[in-house]
Design a protein around this motif. Structure first.
Motif, PDB file in Angstrom:
ATOM      1  N   GLU A 123     -36.791 -27.643 -29.785  1.00 52.40           N
ATOM      2  CA  GLU A 123     -36.136 -28.503 -28.921  1.00 52.40           C
ATOM      3  C   GLU A 123     -35.064 -27.884 -27.790  1.00 52.40           C
ATOM      4  OE1 GLU A 123     -36.113 -32.187 -29.074  1.00 52.40           O
ATOM      5  OE2 GLU A 123     -37.940 -32.065 -30.017  1.00 52.40           O
ATOM      6  N   MET A 124     -34.383 -26.847 -28.659  1.00 52.66           N
ATOM      7  CA  MET A 124     -33.356 -26.168 -27.663  1.00 52.66           C
ATOM      8  C   MET A 124     -34.205 -25.477 -26.611  1.00 52.66           C
ATOM      9  SD  MET A 124     -30.130 -23.892 -28.731  1.00 52.66           S
ATOM     10  CE  MET A 124     -29.100 -23.408 -27.028  1.00 52.66           C
ATOM     11  N   ARG A 125     -35.342 -24.947 -26.780  1.00 54.55           N
ATOM     12  CA  ARG A 125     -36.159 -24.489 -25.660  1.00 54.55           C
ATOM     13  C   ARG A 125     -36.528 -25.307 -24.894  1.00 54.55           C
ATOM     14  NH1 ARG A 125     -38.868 -21.469 -29.031  1.00 54.55           N
ATOM     15  NH2 ARG A 125     -40.604 -22.935 -29.080  1.00 54.55           N
ATOM     16  N   ARG A 126     -36.815 -26.556 -24.963  1.00 50.75           N
ATOM     17  CA  ARG A 126     -37.372 -27.487 -24.347  1.00 50.75           C
ATOM     18  C   ARG A 126     -36.167 -28.091 -23.383  1.00 50.75           C
ATOM     19  NH1 ARG A 126     -36.575 -32.673 -24.222  1.00 50.75           N
ATOM     20  NH2 ARG A 126     -35.581 -32.860 -26.246  1.00 50.75           N
ATOM     21  N   LEU A 127     -34.894 -28.151 -23.921  1.00 51.30           N
ATOM     22  CA  LEU A 127     -34.005 -28.623 -22.970  1.00 51.30           C
ATOM     23  C   LEU A 127     -33.442 -27.438 -22.101  1.00 51.30           C
ATOM     24  CD1 LEU A 127     -31.746 -30.181 -25.955  1.00 51.30           C
ATOM     25  CD2 LEU A 127     -32.571 -31.495 -23.856  1.00 51.30           C
ATOM     26  N   THR A 128     -33.705 -26.249 -22.399  1.00 50.63           N
ATOM     27  CA  THR A 128     -33.079 -25.166 -21.607  1.00 50.63           C
ATOM     28  C   THR A 128     -34.091 -24.404 -20.593  1.00 50.63           C
ATOM     29  OG1 THR A 128     -33.540 -23.402 -23.376  1.00 50.63           O
ATOM     30  CG2 THR A 128     -31.303 -24.453 -23.315  1.00 50.63           C
ATOM     31  N   ALA A 129     -35.417 -25.062 -20.682  1.00 48.87           N
ATOM     32  CA  ALA A 129     -36.439 -24.284 -19.934  1.00 48.87           C
ATOM     33  C   ALA A 129     -36.249 -24.430 -18.466  1.00 48.87           C
ATOM     34  CB  ALA A 129     -37.496 -24.956 -20.320  1.00 48.87           C
ATOM     35  N   GLY A 130     -35.574 -25.511 -17.947  1.00 48.40           N
ATOM     36  CA  GLY A 130     -35.345 -25.573 -16.660  1.00 48.40           C
ATOM     37  C   GLY A 130     -34.203 -25.007 -16.036  1.00 48.40           C
ATOM     38  N   TYR A 131     -33.247 -24.406 -16.841  1.00 46.50           N
ATOM     39  CA  TYR A 131     -32.357 -23.761 -16.183  1.00 46.50           C
ATOM     40  C   TYR A 131     -32.364 -22.094 -15.929  1.00 46.50           C
ATOM     41  CZ  TYR A 131     -29.534 -27.663 -17.925  1.00 46.50           C
ATOM     42  OH  TYR A 131     -29.153 -28.990 -18.217  1.00 46.50           O
ATOM     43  N   GLY A 132     -31.738 -21.704 -14.811  1.00 51.84           N
ATOM     44  CA  GLY A 132     -31.948 -20.369 -14.183  1.00 51.84           C
ATOM     45  C   GLY A 132     -31.020 -19.466 -14.573  1.00 51.84           C
ATOM     46  N   GLY A 133     -30.836 -18.538 -13.856  1.00 53.83           N
ATOM     47  CA  GLY A 133     -29.755 -17.496 -13.994  1.00 53.83           C
ATOM     48  C   GLY A 133     -29.972 -16.733 -15.401  1.00 53.83           C
ATOM     49  N   HIS A 134     -29.051 -16.564 -16.153  1.00 55.78           N
ATOM     50  CA  HIS A 134     -29.440 -15.978 -17.559  1.00 55.78           C
ATOM     51  C   HIS A 134     -30.182 -16.623 -18.599  1.00 55.78           C
ATOM     52  CE1 HIS A 134     -26.880 -12.282 -16.559  1.00 55.78           C
ATOM     53  NE2 HIS A 134     -26.190 -13.336 -16.084  1.00 55.78           N
ATOM     54  N   TRP A 135     -30.393 -18.031 -18.272  1.00 56.70           N
ATOM     55  CA  TRP A 135     -30.991 -18.633 -19.186  1.00 56.70           C
ATOM     56  C   TRP A 135     -32.460 -18.548 -19.823  1.00 56.70           C
ATOM     57  CZ3 TRP A 135     -29.131 -21.700 -22.775  1.00 56.70           C
ATOM     58  CH2 TRP A 135     -28.027 -22.311 -22.654  1.00 56.70           C
ATOM     59  N   PRO A 136     -33.382 -17.640 -18.716  1.00 55.38           N
ATOM     60  CA  PRO A 136     -34.517 -17.413 -19.230  1.00 55.38           C
ATOM     61  C   PRO A 136     -34.309 -16.278 -20.286  1.00 55.38           C
ATOM     62  CG  PRO A 136     -34.544 -17.668 -16.802  1.00 55.38           C
ATOM     63  CD  PRO A 136     -33.343 -17.656 -17.256  1.00 55.38           C
ATOM     64  N   ALA A 137     -33.594 -15.363 -20.187  1.00 54.05           N
ATOM     65  CA  ALA A 137     -33.503 -14.278 -21.291  1.00 54.05           C
ATOM     66  C   ALA A 137     -32.878 -14.954 -22.466  1.00 54.05           C
ATOM     67  CB  ALA A 137     -32.550 -13.298 -20.573  1.00 54.05           C
ATOM     68  N   ILE A 138     -32.052 -15.943 -22.272  1.00 52.78           N
ATOM     69  CA  ILE A 138     -31.502 -16.517 -23.571  1.00 52.78           C
ATOM     70  C   ILE A 138     -32.608 -17.466 -24.376  1.00 52.78           C
ATOM     71  CG2 ILE A 138     -29.855 -18.213 -24.560  1.00 52.78           C
ATOM     72  CD1 ILE A 138     -28.170 -17.644 -22.180  1.00 52.78           C
ATOM     73  N   THR A 139     -33.298 -18.397 -23.472  1.00 54.91           N
ATOM     74  CA  THR A 139     -34.386 -18.952 -24.033  1.00 54.91           C
ATOM     75  C   THR A 139     -35.415 -18.196 -24.628  1.00 54.91           C
ATOM     76  OG1 THR A 139     -34.031 -20.708 -22.396  1.00 54.91           O
ATOM     77  CG2 THR A 139     -36.152 -20.605 -23.583  1.00 54.91           C
TER      78      THR A 139
END
Length: 376
Positions: free
Chosen positions: A240-256
């Motif tokens: 669920e959290m991965r789905r919500l964060t999948a579209g964010y850029g910057g550092h989010w891909p590394a966090i996801t």
């Protein structure tokens, strides 16, 4: 000669721990009971402590350990959903110029520091114990515990959280109410260039952000509309959290990429509550989340709890009788400040839920933080 006073603190979180340390320093005998057998089993991955919280932690004598265990910074970044940095603002130093604006720290580390200080204070600590019955008279409270033991105390401080059983037991009817939002949180490695909090408004969630919590760690969060928790199986939390964060850029891909273990993802609803009129009934006094709660949109929950403990301990150790007048003074000192934070925190969330495009979020935040620079 007055006999030594004895206080029971119910709950070993921020308010309960801080109150215990301060009362012990003044020579008051304190017994602390905590329902959790594992004192460090705190929910959530990280916590943001602003300057007014750091000011109290310094008074407790734990500031240096907090600084060494967390990550201090003085700025807040605003980014677009694609990761573009829109603005980096200098945060208000609400604890004074000699303290940073903010420290991010892992919740378990903060709890461990406070627990160590409680034990070092000489307080009696019992874990995995609940107070199940309180019988009051004019002089104090007889408390019966879940293990069948009883003890007599001059005062009980109920610091047992937003769902406080003690609050209900003494006849206070206030209950936390959902605000319509919920938050997902997870810990992840900190990229070297993440040196302050960053937040994004909009995208797949209302808010997405991350905060450094140490040399190698951060915690990341996304805020969405509240859903019935029962409809979200715990084994799906990472998905669920991965789905919500999948579209964010910057550092989010590394966090996801680190969102793989559902047991490491925390999900919680936002609530609001403020006990009105007084925070005591006889010789039982509420503190921290047992008296008030607000969404973390201003990151002030722990700070308000620590301030409660500071003010209450100051009044209890100034030589006066422990009576209704003293307890009411505690309430009257705290409630205007707490009310302002609760109302501002809820209003920011409501603006987002209602899609108010011209809401003055920076202005409201700035005015509230300026108020918090004043001593509690």
């Amino acid at each position: 000669m007055r006999r030594p006073r004895r206080v029971l603190v119910i709950g070993g979180g921020a308010a309960g721990s801080a109150g215990t340390i301060l009362l012990r320093r003044a020579g008051v005998r304190v017994d602390l009971v905590e329902a959790r057998a594992d004192w460090n089993a705190t929910a959530g991955s990280g916590i943001t402590l602003q300057g007014n919280a750091l000011r109290v932690l310094r008074e407790l004598g734990v500031w240096e350990r907090v600084r060494a265990s967390g990550f201090a910074f003085d700025a807040l970044g605003i980014t677009a959903p694609d990761g573009t940095v829109l603005h980096v603002a200098r945060d208000t130093r609400s604890g004074g110029d000699d303290l940073p604006s903010t420290v991010g720290i892992q919740r378990s580390r903060l709890q461990g520091i406070l627990a160590d200080a409680v034990r070092a204070s000489g307080a009696t600590v019992r874990l995995g114990i609940r107070a199940v019955r309180l019988d009051q008279d004019a002089e104090g409270v007889t408390v019966r515990f879940g293990d069948g033991t009883e003890a007599r105390h001059d005062l009980v401080i109920a610091a047992d959280g937003l769902g406080s059983a003690t609050r209900a037991a003494i006849g206070v009817t206030a209950e936390p109410e959902p605000t319509g939002m919920a938050i997902w949180r997870v810990a992840a490695p900190r990229p070297a260039d993440v040196t302050h909090s960053n937040v994004t408004y909009g995208g797949a969630a209302y808010i997405a952000g991350y905060c450094p919590t140490g040399d190698a760690t951060l915690y990341a969060f996304v805020v969405e509309a509240d859903r019935d928790r029962a409809s979200i199986p715990p084994e799906s939390y990472a998905d669920e959290m991965r789905r919500l964060t999948a579209g964010y850029g910057g550092h989010w891909p590394a966090i996801t990429a680190h969102l793989t273990d559902p047991s490491q993802v925390n999900y919680a609803r936002f609530h609001q509550m403020l006990v009105e009129g007084s925070w005591h009934r006889g010789r039982v006094v509420l503190a921290g989340d047992a008296a008030h709660g607000c969404p973390p949109t201003l990151a002030q929950g722990a700070a308000l709890s620590l301030e409660d403990a500071l003010v209450l301990a100051e009044l209890l150790t100034d030589g006066r009788d422990w009576d209704d007048a003293l307890f009411q003074e505690y309430y009257e000192r705290r409630v205007p400040r707490v009310r302002a934070v609760v109302e501002a925190s809820v209003r920011i969330g409501r603006w987002q839920l209602d899609g108010v495009r011209d809401a003055d979020v920076p202005g409201l935040m700035g005015r509230t933080m300026a108020m918090l620079t004043e001593l509690p």
